[in-house]
Write an enzyme that holds these catalytic residues in place. Structure first.
Site, PDB file in Angstrom:
ATOM      1  N   LEU A 127      49.092  77.755  30.900  1.00  0.00           N
ATOM      2  CA  LEU A 127      50.042  78.704  31.478  1.00  0.00           C
ATOM      3  C   LEU A 127      49.721  78.909  32.953  1.00  0.00           C
ATOM      4  CD1 LEU A 127      51.379  81.947  29.860  1.00  0.00           C
ATOM      5  CD2 LEU A 127      50.811  81.884  32.279  1.00  0.00           C
ATOM      6  N   HIS A 231      37.819  84.443  34.130  1.00  0.00           N
ATOM      7  CA  HIS A 231      38.047  84.479  35.573  1.00  0.00           C
ATOM      8  C   HIS A 231      38.816  85.760  35.899  1.00  0.00           C
ATOM      9  CE1 HIS A 231      39.817  83.320  39.468  1.00  0.00           C
ATOM     10  NE2 HIS A 231      38.839  82.448  39.563  1.00  0.00           N
TER      11      HIS A 231
END
Length: 340
Positions: A127, A231
């Site tokens: 994505l 992240h």
């Protein structure tokens, strides 16, 4: 502006390549490599073309498109069954407890074990939303369109589903986890290993990675701190996955140590709550916020909509912009789920 998610076509290669160059590394499913992306599209075309049959190791690539301009602004992917073509490796974080009666002391050591536990699972991944569009719920549209696709094609998917989140990447594009563990055995930096994996697959892991468990206490402090951490740009994605019913059960990406989220596929909220209905009318009166999809395989399309149930719930009134984005009208069948 109106957006829809649709099947990727050959003309999308240039858009995928441009988006891949914006990912910043550690994004295995969207490598900035034209031949690798072209191979993904070819594999996706084959999956969309197969009408039925048993679950196989297939890939569907979807595209987010601005209906008004035709611009491609995002992408996502669905893998039907990981681990059949190539081993699907993860680290599993566990604890070994040992007790000394003489010292009256119990020591608990965290360990990373290389595993293929998740083989056979379906996977949502790849994505990416263009930086200029990260507002207005478009990430949610991209993410949840995948679940409506799965709900509409349930026989093509397994019983378990996973999502790998990108782990911690430093300012130089390196991975503290990779540097503290795998990099010591492979003689290559994270960028090179990630690029090689994106193009060639995981087999080199099987060839070179040590099979014995790794005690986390032996890793550097920066490598330990990265274990199971997404992240910073992936924290919102992690929350969306948790809202869908995914959870982190100690599985890690073998490259950057990012968390692998898992769920039972029929308990994913957008799949469990999806309903089919007939469009009774198209108007501008509004209704509740929803995601609505129509079409099968290569004809699949999904968009945000206003939906108002009528009768016993088998019929809906659909907002006009959504009907236009989907190319449907009265008496067409859709699958829908509430946005909230």
């Amino acid at each position: 502006m109106n957006f829809r998610v649709r099947a990727a076509v050959d003309d999308d290669l240039k858009h995928l390549y441009e988006m891949a160059k914006l990912t910043g590394g550690g994004f295995t499913n969207l490598p900035p490599d034209r031949p690798a992306l072209a191979a993904k599209l070819e594999r996706s075309h084959a999956a969309f073309a197969r009408a039925d049959g048993p679950v196989e190791d297939e890939l569907f690539v979807l595209i987010l498109e601005n209906v008004d301009t035709g611009e491609v602004r995002g992408t996502c992917q669905i893998f039907t069954e990981v681990g059949r073509r190539h081993p699907f490796y993860s680290y599993r974080l566990g604890t070994l407890a040992q007790h000394s009666r003489e010292l009256d002391r119990t020591f608990r050591a965290e360990m990373l074990s290389l595993t293929t536990d998740l083989e056979g699972s379906s996977e949502v991944g790849g994505l990416f939303l263009h930086p200029g569009e990260r507002a207005g719920g478009l990430g949610l549209l991209l993410a949840r369109a995948r679940y409506l696709f799965i709900a509409a094609h349930r026989a093509r998917f397994g019983d378990r589903i996973l999502a790998e989140l990108r782990g911690i990447i430093d300012e130089a594009g390196g991975s503290p986890f990779w540097d503290g563990l795998a990099g010591r055995f492979f003689g290559m930096n994270f960028q090179d290993a990630d690029r090689f994996n994106a193009v060639n697959g995981h087999q080199f892991i099987a060839d070179l990675m040590p099979k014995h468990p790794i005690y986390t206490a032996m890793l550097s402090e920066s490598a330990r701190a990265a274990i199971g951490m997404p992240h910073p740009s992936g924290r919102a994605a992690m929350r969306m996955l948790e809202n869908e019913g995914f959870s982190y059960e100690g599985y890690l990406d073998i490259f950057d140590g990012g968390p692998t989220m898992t769920a039972r596929i029929d308990k994913v909220r957008s799949i469990r709550d999806a309903r089919t209905a007939r469009v009774v009318a198209v108007d501008r009166d509004g209704g509740g916020d929803a995601l609505v999809a129509t079409g099968t395989l290569a004809d699949f399309r999904c968009t945000m909509a206003k939906v108002r149930p009528v009768g016993d719930g088998d019929g809906i009134v659909l907002s006009a912009p959504a009907a236009a984005a989907l190319g449907i009208g009265e008496d067409d069948r859709v699958i829908h789920v509430g946005r909230n």
